[in-house]
Design a protein around this motif. Structure first.
Motif, PDB file in Angstrom:
ATOM      1  N   ALA A  97      -5.255   3.079  -6.420  1.00 13.69           N
ATOM      2  CA  ALA A  97      -5.434   2.573  -7.785  1.00 13.69           C
ATOM      3  C   ALA A  97      -4.453   3.196  -8.756  1.00 13.69           C
ATOM      4  O   ALA A  97      -4.289   4.410  -8.816  1.00 13.69           O
ATOM      5  CB  ALA A  97      -6.856   2.854  -8.248  1.00 13.69           C
ATOM      6  N   ILE A  98      -3.785   2.349  -9.509  1.00 11.75           N
ATOM      7  CA  ILE A  98      -2.891   2.784 -10.580  1.00 11.75           C
ATOM      8  C   ILE A  98      -2.702   1.605 -11.515  1.00 11.75           C
ATOM      9  O   ILE A  98      -2.729   0.457 -11.103  1.00 11.75           O
ATOM     10  CB  ILE A  98      -1.530   3.284 -10.029  1.00 11.75           C
ATOM     11  CG1 ILE A  98      -0.699   3.923 -11.150  1.00 11.75           C
ATOM     12  CG2 ILE A  98      -0.758   2.166  -9.352  1.00 11.75           C
ATOM     13  CD1 ILE A  98       0.508   4.702 -10.653  1.00 11.75           C
ATOM     14  N   ASP A 108      -7.835  -4.885  -3.171  1.00 13.74           N
ATOM     15  CA  ASP A 108      -8.518  -4.496  -1.942  1.00 13.74           C
ATOM     16  C   ASP A 108      -9.523  -3.394  -2.239  1.00 13.74           C
ATOM     17  O   ASP A 108      -9.179  -2.245  -2.413  1.00 13.74           O
ATOM     18  CB  ASP A 108      -7.468  -4.025  -0.927  1.00 13.74           C
ATOM     19  CG  ASP A 108      -8.051  -3.787   0.448  1.00 13.74           C
ATOM     20  OD1 ASP A 108      -9.243  -3.439   0.549  1.00 13.74           O
ATOM     21  OD2 ASP A 108      -7.304  -3.943   1.425  1.00 13.74           O
ATOM     22  N   ARG A 109     -10.782  -3.791  -2.280  1.00 15.82           N
ATOM     23  CA  ARG A 109     -11.786  -2.830  -2.706  1.00 15.82           C
ATOM     24  C   ARG A 109     -12.064  -1.783  -1.652  1.00 15.82           C
ATOM     25  O   ARG A 109     -12.634  -0.739  -1.930  1.00 15.82           O
ATOM     26  CB  ARG A 109     -13.056  -3.574  -3.133  1.00 15.82           C
ATOM     27  CG  ARG A 109     -14.186  -3.588  -2.142  1.00 15.82           C
ATOM     28  CD  ARG A 109     -14.393  -4.834  -1.323  1.00 15.82           C
ATOM     29  NE  ARG A 109     -14.077  -6.064  -1.950  1.00 15.82           N
ATOM     30  CZ  ARG A 109     -14.975  -6.798  -2.589  1.00 15.82           C
ATOM     31  NH1 ARG A 109     -16.210  -6.417  -2.667  1.00 15.82           N
ATOM     32  NH2 ARG A 109     -14.622  -7.912  -3.129  1.00 15.82           N
ATOM     33  N   LEU A 110     -11.622  -2.048  -0.427  1.00 18.62           N
ATOM     34  CA  LEU A 110     -11.860  -1.067   0.629  1.00 18.62           C
ATOM     35  C   LEU A 110     -10.861   0.082   0.538  1.00 18.62           C
ATOM     36  O   LEU A 110     -11.137   1.184   0.992  1.00 18.62           O
ATOM     37  CB  LEU A 110     -11.768  -1.751   2.004  1.00 18.62           C
ATOM     38  CG  LEU A 110     -12.906  -2.747   2.214  1.00 18.62           C
ATOM     39  CD1 LEU A 110     -12.521  -3.808   3.219  1.00 18.62           C
ATOM     40  CD2 LEU A 110     -14.157  -2.044   2.677  1.00 18.62           C
ATOM     41  N   LEU A 111      -9.705  -0.209  -0.033  1.00 23.72           N
ATOM     42  CA  LEU A 111      -8.739   0.865  -0.243  1.00 23.72           C
ATOM     43  C   LEU A 111      -8.979   1.568  -1.559  1.00 23.72           C
ATOM     44  O   LEU A 111      -8.762   2.763  -1.697  1.00 23.72           O
ATOM     45  CB  LEU A 111      -7.310   0.304  -0.222  1.00 23.72           C
ATOM     46  CG  LEU A 111      -6.809  -0.050   1.168  1.00 23.72           C
ATOM     47  CD1 LEU A 111      -5.538  -0.868   1.078  1.00 23.72           C
ATOM     48  CD2 LEU A 111      -6.549   1.198   1.966  1.00 23.72           C
ATOM     49  N   LEU A 164      -6.355  -0.061   6.144  1.00 16.62           N
ATOM     50  CA  LEU A 164      -6.123  -1.499   6.164  1.00 16.62           C
ATOM     51  C   LEU A 164      -7.186  -2.170   7.011  1.00 16.62           C
ATOM     52  O   LEU A 164      -7.519  -1.701   8.086  1.00 16.62           O
ATOM     53  CB  LEU A 164      -4.733  -1.818   6.715  1.00 16.62           C
ATOM     54  CG  LEU A 164      -3.557  -1.480   5.802  1.00 16.62           C
ATOM     55  CD1 LEU A 164      -2.254  -1.901   6.446  1.00 16.62           C
ATOM     56  CD2 LEU A 164      -3.711  -2.161   4.452  1.00 16.62           C
ATOM     57  N   SER A 165      -7.685  -3.261   6.499  1.00 18.19           N
ATOM     58  CA  SER A 165      -8.781  -3.915   7.204  1.00 18.19           C
ATOM     59  C   SER A 165      -8.404  -5.280   7.733  1.00 18.19           C
ATOM     60  O   SER A 165      -7.390  -5.848   7.375  1.00 18.19           O
ATOM     61  CB  SER A 165      -9.983  -4.102   6.277  1.00 18.19           C
ATOM     62  OG  SER A 165      -9.931  -3.232   5.220  1.00 18.19           O
ATOM     63  N   LEU A 166      -9.267  -5.764   8.572  1.00 16.78           N
ATOM     64  CA  LEU A 166      -9.104  -7.082   9.174  1.00 16.78           C
ATOM     65  C   LEU A 166     -10.416  -7.826   9.024  1.00 16.78           C
ATOM     66  O   LEU A 166     -11.478  -7.273   9.273  1.00 16.78           O
ATOM     67  CB  LEU A 166      -8.750  -6.922  10.654  1.00 16.78           C
ATOM     68  CG  LEU A 166      -8.741  -8.186  11.509  1.00 16.78           C
ATOM     69  CD1 LEU A 166      -7.625  -9.109  11.049  1.00 16.78           C
ATOM     70  CD2 LEU A 166      -8.541  -7.822  12.966  1.00 16.78           C
ATOM     71  N   SER A 167     -10.323  -9.069   8.623  1.00 13.78           N
ATOM     72  CA  SER A 167     -11.520  -9.880   8.481  1.00 13.78           C
ATOM     73  C   SER A 167     -11.939 -10.412   9.839  1.00 13.78           C
ATOM     74  O   SER A 167     -11.115 -10.930  10.582  1.00 13.78           O
ATOM     75  CB  SER A 167     -11.218 -11.043   7.524  1.00 13.78           C
ATOM     76  OG  SER A 167     -12.203 -12.036   7.650  1.00 13.78           O
ATOM     77  N   VAL A 180       0.845  -1.201   0.000  1.00 13.97           N
ATOM     78  CA  VAL A 180       0.000   0.000   0.000  1.00 13.97           C
ATOM     79  C   VAL A 180       0.878   1.248   0.000  1.00 13.97           C
ATOM     80  O   VAL A 180       0.635   2.206  -0.734  1.00 13.97           O
ATOM     81  CB  VAL A 180      -0.943  -0.019   1.228  1.00 13.97           C
ATOM     82  CG1 VAL A 180      -1.631   1.319   1.406  1.00 13.97           C
ATOM     83  CG2 VAL A 180      -1.964  -1.127   1.088  1.00 13.97           C
ATOM     84  N   ASP A 181       1.931   1.190   0.804  1.00 14.27           N
ATOM     85  CA  ASP A 181       2.880   2.302   0.869  1.00 14.27           C
ATOM     86  C   ASP A 181       3.474   2.573  -0.515  1.00 14.27           C
ATOM     87  O   ASP A 181       3.548   3.715  -0.981  1.00 14.27           O
ATOM     88  CB  ASP A 181       3.986   1.905   1.861  1.00 14.27           C
ATOM     89  CG  ASP A 181       4.784   3.086   2.366  1.00 14.27           C
ATOM     90  OD1 ASP A 181       5.698   2.872   3.171  1.00 14.27           O
ATOM     91  OD2 ASP A 181       4.493   4.221   1.934  1.00 14.27           O
TER      92      ASP A 181
END
Lengths: 441, 594
Positions: free
Chosen positions: A415-416, A407-410, B411-414, A376-377
């Motif tokens: 996105a790139i 990761d659809r939550l991010l 960042l998520s956690l399941s 992510v970084d």
């Protein structure tokens, strides 16, 4: 001579590793831990502590810590160490011993990847790995259930790869059995199958590479029985597995009569160029990465007089240095020269060249939240450049970055578009050359 | 991570934390002479004694008899057994009985395994006693390995709040509310309109009018009119419900409340152990309520009943019911009939006091989970939620208090609700990093079985080793039926039972080939009949991938097959297996030795 150890003889391998990697020189300055991307996100991981344990011979702690398998072996710590401790080699040595003693962790992705690498150790195995060479084939049915609803009449034996949509027609790819140049494909077709849901086109990288070689006037050999180069098994401490694969590859390569090996995978490049000779496996060939070859070869002239390079819109890109190409082999310039030659606008990420942040990959073991945080970084860093495209020169970098992109939550925060160097070069270099669908000769 | 050390010499090992192997008892049943006339029972007992972890092995004519069960209980106590493997008849008929016995002896019932050596090994191979015994030997050893690798989990319990919520004040809702209240259960009824009656309003229905009077005056019924459910949190046994309610007076200048001329406020409605949905014919609000309650809707928006017959055995009653026109279009009489039925079920649930989730449930290792959300997609039972890491409760992150990755924003956690999880294992199959495990069906357990089935010590070097992964509800059931019908098929197969074929990931299959499997047959349910809703789809997707990988590896396609087998067709099972084994033998590559 270290004093007689009271431990069993199985610990002498550790002693050897400790000696060979210069652990005694450690100054405890902590630069390694400061630069380590895993340590940054996982406070339980510390290269300095690993070195300390090795020094103090806390073997149990050293060999049984889960996090031994989290190290990316990205070489960043080794690079900044003022005392010359070869940290990544220490990790390799400790992992080898740990695996021998049975404390290794398992491969990720349900153990699929190490399983196919180990299946390749069988000398009698006859793979069917070259179907990417042939031109556009009808889409194979997805399963027995859908077979009846498929309109296709041709069902090529053994080619049951599902694909997201109809295959694009591929250009005419040429190979020659007696060529001086051998294209070492690596596991790209396998990765492309396993990671197809992520949008990783392994076959596309292989095709692009041959396309580029053809455009440079080279018709390479491609081995139908090529094995995995063994890089991952080696770095995960399975030296025996590595030796077996390397032995099989070496025999095939020597038999091929090739004088030069080209590969588009930095890990294969490192393995063939550095590790094979280090383990006494002779290839008798030169080993180059595709980017290197491109920098010293003459490129084809554009077909149209209207200079196709200038017709193409300038793309703002950023380039991600793979650890194996960069810090491991010092090849920072060749990919950049190639991108410049393509007329692309390269905007460097804040951490680049020898300072590049690893994509968070290792040999497919112990992938955790720390790896994700690193990815992510890196993606945030890529976006911060304002580039439209992130060029990766390694299929594993692409896989790991695209995994994080799922990761659809991010979502939009990271996105790139990510593309392989070979794919990008093939697209732009051969613009203007007619693509000829047809069966290769 | 448990550490297992291999000691090469007699010197003390470097490691000190060797895990103590569980004490395992093997009980081989003769099933009268049903088994003992075909299998060498004494031989099976003898071989069991030498299996890792086994400290007791014995046989009896009928372990399920009163005598047998007494002896079983006594042996568990006397020998301090921690895992039990019974080799006898069908777990589908007898496992519960033996689990009760184990519980009486103070053992967690999950630590009991029952492997079928009657319909499973003796009867299908009754013409070949030696081969049948060999298969039984291996199947017992596989079950022992499976149980040895099982990490016990305590059952998860939740208290059931003895209060009911009825959503909808029509005939169905009011009837249900009255039934529950008359039985002494406190009920809250929510109605979105300002008057009760639903579709019976403005009709001459006396039923509706009478019910409305009751609901408005009953001491045990709390009524909220002009109210809508906005949020439901919590889990089985305790649902926390928020609603919008009209405020008693205007708040603030009218210009700020242009959208809501009737001023409303959100308020907590309460905590309930059961929820009855009686919202009438479907509309947009039905959809949002369905989402809050994780209820499926059919194509017309009605809320269908869960397919009770297809519910897996360890399904926990959620305490959520639907009645009236929300379920399907009905008249007053039918609506009332459904309401009585549903109220009765809800009452039974509420009076239980607590729910217990036995059996395998999925668990997430918080440091491994990378928040990709694949498990969320894969779960057919909406048991997964993705929590934001920095704010996830400490007990879920499993990390030091307050610790979270640097720059972990987003960042998520399941987090998997053990009360909603049915243990199907689809999440395990899709998780890229192995963060999710289902105790009872871990990779370690399955590989332990594979190792036994395919290992060198399995003394049938000449015959190819065929592995069958069979789903409980289809292939496994069919295998028992085929055995019961005395249909024969080749004995060089080794069967691994799964709750759901969706548990399998491509890597496990490849690993089985790496371990030396000559052929792998996967048996699952047809898509529309999967007991776990979407498990068979997951199995098909995993199969596609592994098929493509084995094609690249050049393995002949006849060595791997996925088939749908109906549970009630013994001959089809026997034929399928026979064909498959033939196909493998034809394509036979030399088996890999380890």
């Amino acid at each position: 001579m270290p004093k007689e150890s009271t431990q069993e003889s199985q610990s002498t391998l550790l002693e050897q590793t400790v000696r060979d990697t210069g652990v005694f020189r450690c100054l405890e300055c902590g630069k390694c831990t400061a630069i380590c991307p895993i340590s940054r996100y996982d406070h339980h991981f510390s290269p300095r502590r690993t070195v300390g344990r090795a020094l103090m011979r806390h073997d149990e702690a050293l060999l049984t810590d889960d996090r031994l398998w989290t190290c990316l072996t990205c070489l960043h710590c080794t690079q900044v160490c003022p005392a010359g401790v070869a940290y990544s080699d220490l990790t390799l040595g400790v992992r080898t011993e740990a695996r021998r003693l049975g404390t290794a962790t398992v491969c990720m992705h349900g153990e699929a990847i190490h399983a196919w690498m180990r299946l390749m150790m069988d000398p009698a195995l006859k793979q069917n790995r070259l179907s990417w060479l042939t031109s556009s084939l009808p889409q194979a049915p997805h399963s027995e259930l859908e077979a009846s609803s498929s309109e296709l009449s041709v069902f090529p034996e053994g080619d049951l790869r599902s694909s997201r949509g109809p295959r694009k027609s591929v250009p005419h790819l040429e190979t020659r059995n007696d060529s001086d140049t051998l294209y070492f494909v690596g596991c790209a077709p396998y990765y492309g199958t396993l990671f197809e849901p992520l949008g990783v086109d392994g076959d596309g990288i292989a095709r692009s590479t041959v396309q580029i070689l053809n455009a440079l006037g080279v018709k390479p050999q491609v081995l139908p029985d090529e094995r995995c180069c063994g890089h991952d098994l080696l770095w995960e401490g399975d030296v025996q597995g590595f030796r077996t694969l390397a032995g099989l590859n070496a025999a095939l390569i020597r038999k091929s009569g090739a004088k030069r090996i080209v590969t588009s995978c930095p890990e294969c490049a490192r393995a063939l160029k550095v590790d094979y000779p280090a383990y006494g496996i002779r290839l008798d060939t030169e080993v180059v990465h595709l980017a290197q070859l491109l920098t010293y070869s003459e490129w084809p002239r554009p077909n149209n007089n209207g200079a196709s390079h200038h017709r193409q819109p300038t793309l703002r890109i950023t380039y991600h240095d793979p650890c194996r190409l960069g810090r491991h082999m010092g090849l920072y310039d060749p990919p950049r020269q190639v991108l410049e030659r393509l007329g692309l606008e390269l905007i460097e990420m804040q951490r680049h060249r020898h300072n590049a942040l690893c994509c968070g990959t290792n040999g497919w073991t112990h992938c955790t939240i720390a790896n994700k945080a690193i990815q992510v970084d890196r993606l945030c860093e890529a976006r911060a450049t304002g580039a439209e495209l992130l060029v990766a020169a390694c299929i594993k970098c692409q896989i790991h970055l695209k995994c994080a992109l799922q990761d659809r939550l991010l979502g939009h925060k990271i996105a790139i578009e990510v593309k392989d160097l070979a794919t990008l070069v093939a697209e732009r270099m051969t613009e203007g050359i007619q693509a000829e669908p047809g069966i290769f000769g | 991570m448990t550490v297992k050390w291999k000691r090469k010499t007699q010197d003390p090992p470097i490691a000190t934390h060797v895990e103590k192997p569980a004490r395992i008892g093997v009980f081989v049943c003769e099933c009268g002479c049903g088994v003992s006339s075909i299998l060498d029972v004494e031989g099976l007992v003898e071989s069991s004694k030498s299996l890792p972890g086994v400290i007791y092995a014995g046989h009896a004519p009928y372990w399920c008899s009163a005598d047998g069960r007494e002896r079983l209980e006594a042996t568990i106590r006397a020998d301090g057994l921690e895992r039990i493997v019974i080799a006898g008849c069908s777990p589908r008929t007898h496992k519960q009985l033996f689990q009760e016995t184990a519980a009486k002896a103070g053992l967690n019932p999950d630590l009991l395994g029952l492997i079928n050596i009657r319909e499973g090994c003796a009867w299908p191979h009754e013409g070949e006693h030696k081969a049948a015994t060999l298969r039984a030997n291996d199947q017992i050893a596989m079950e022992v390995a499976h149980m040895a690798a099982l990490a016990p989990r305590s059952p998860v319990e939740a208290q059931i709040t003895p209060r009911a919520l009825v959503i909808g004040g029509g005939v169905a809702g009011m009837t249900a509310a009255q039934e529950l209240a008359d039985s002494g259960m406190p009920v809250t009824l929510i109605e979105r309109a300002s008057i009760l009656g639903g579709r019976a309003v403005n009709t001459t229905s006396e039923v509706a009018a009478d019910l409305a009077t009751v609901v408005q005056t009953h001491p045990s019924i709390t009524l909220h009119l002009d109210s809508l459910v906005t949020q439901i949190t919590g889990s089985v046994g305790a649902y926390h419900v928020d609603i919008t309610q009209p405020t008693s007076r205007c708040q603030g200048p009218a210009s700020t409340e242009q959208h809501e001329p009737d001023h409303t406020q959100r308020t907590t409605c309460g905590t309930f152990g059961a929820i009855i949905v009686a919202t009438g014919a479907p509309d947009e609000e039905t959809a949002s309520l369905a989402q809050l309650l994780r209820l499926p809707q059919d194509t017309k928006g009605f809320l269908p009943e869960t397919r009770v017959r297809l519910r897996p055995g360890n399904h926990v009653e959620r305490g959520i019911h639907v009645c009236g026109s929300a379920h399907y279009p009905c008249d007053t009489a039918e609506a009332q009939f459904q309401a009585y039925s549903v109220a009765s079920r809800a009452l039974r649930h509420l009076r239980k006091g607590r729910v217990t989730a036995h059996g395998p449930v999925a668990e997430v290792a918080p440091e491994k989970c990378n928040g990709c959300g694949d498990c969320l997609n894969a779960c057919p039972f909406a048991a997964v939620t993705m929590a934001n890491r920095p704010s996830a409760p400490h007990r879920f992150t499993g990390l030091a208090e307050g610790w979270s990755p640097v720059k972990a924003e987003g960042l998520s956690l399941s987090i998997i609700d053990p009360l909603l999880c049915t243990g199907c294992g689809n999440c395990v199959s899709v998780c890229p990093v192995g963060a999710v495990t289902v105790a009872g069906w871990t990779d370690a357990q399955l590989e332990a079985q594979m190792h036994v089935a395919l290992g060198q010590h399995s003394a049938q070097e000449s015959l190819p080793r065929i592995l069958i992964f069979a789903c409980e509800w289809s292939g496994y059931a069919a295998s028992e039926l085929a055995g019961a019908q005395r249909l024969s098929y080749p004995p060089n197969v080794r069967l691994i039972r799964l709750d759901c074929s969706g548990r399998l990931q491509p890597g496990l299959i490849l690993k089985a080939f790496e371990m030396g499997a000559a052929g792998i047959l996967i048996l699952g349910c047809a898509h529309k009949l999967c007991h776990y809703e979407r498990g068979s789809e997951r199995a098909a997707a995993a199969y596609e991938q592994v098929k493509a990988l084995t094609a690249l590896l050049g393995l002949p396609p006849t060595r791997l097959q996925l088939a749908w087998t109906p549970p009630d067709d013994g001959p089809a099972f026997a034929e399928l297996v026979t064909e498959f084994v033939r196909g493998v033998e034809k394509a036979r590559a030399p088996a890999r030795s380890e």
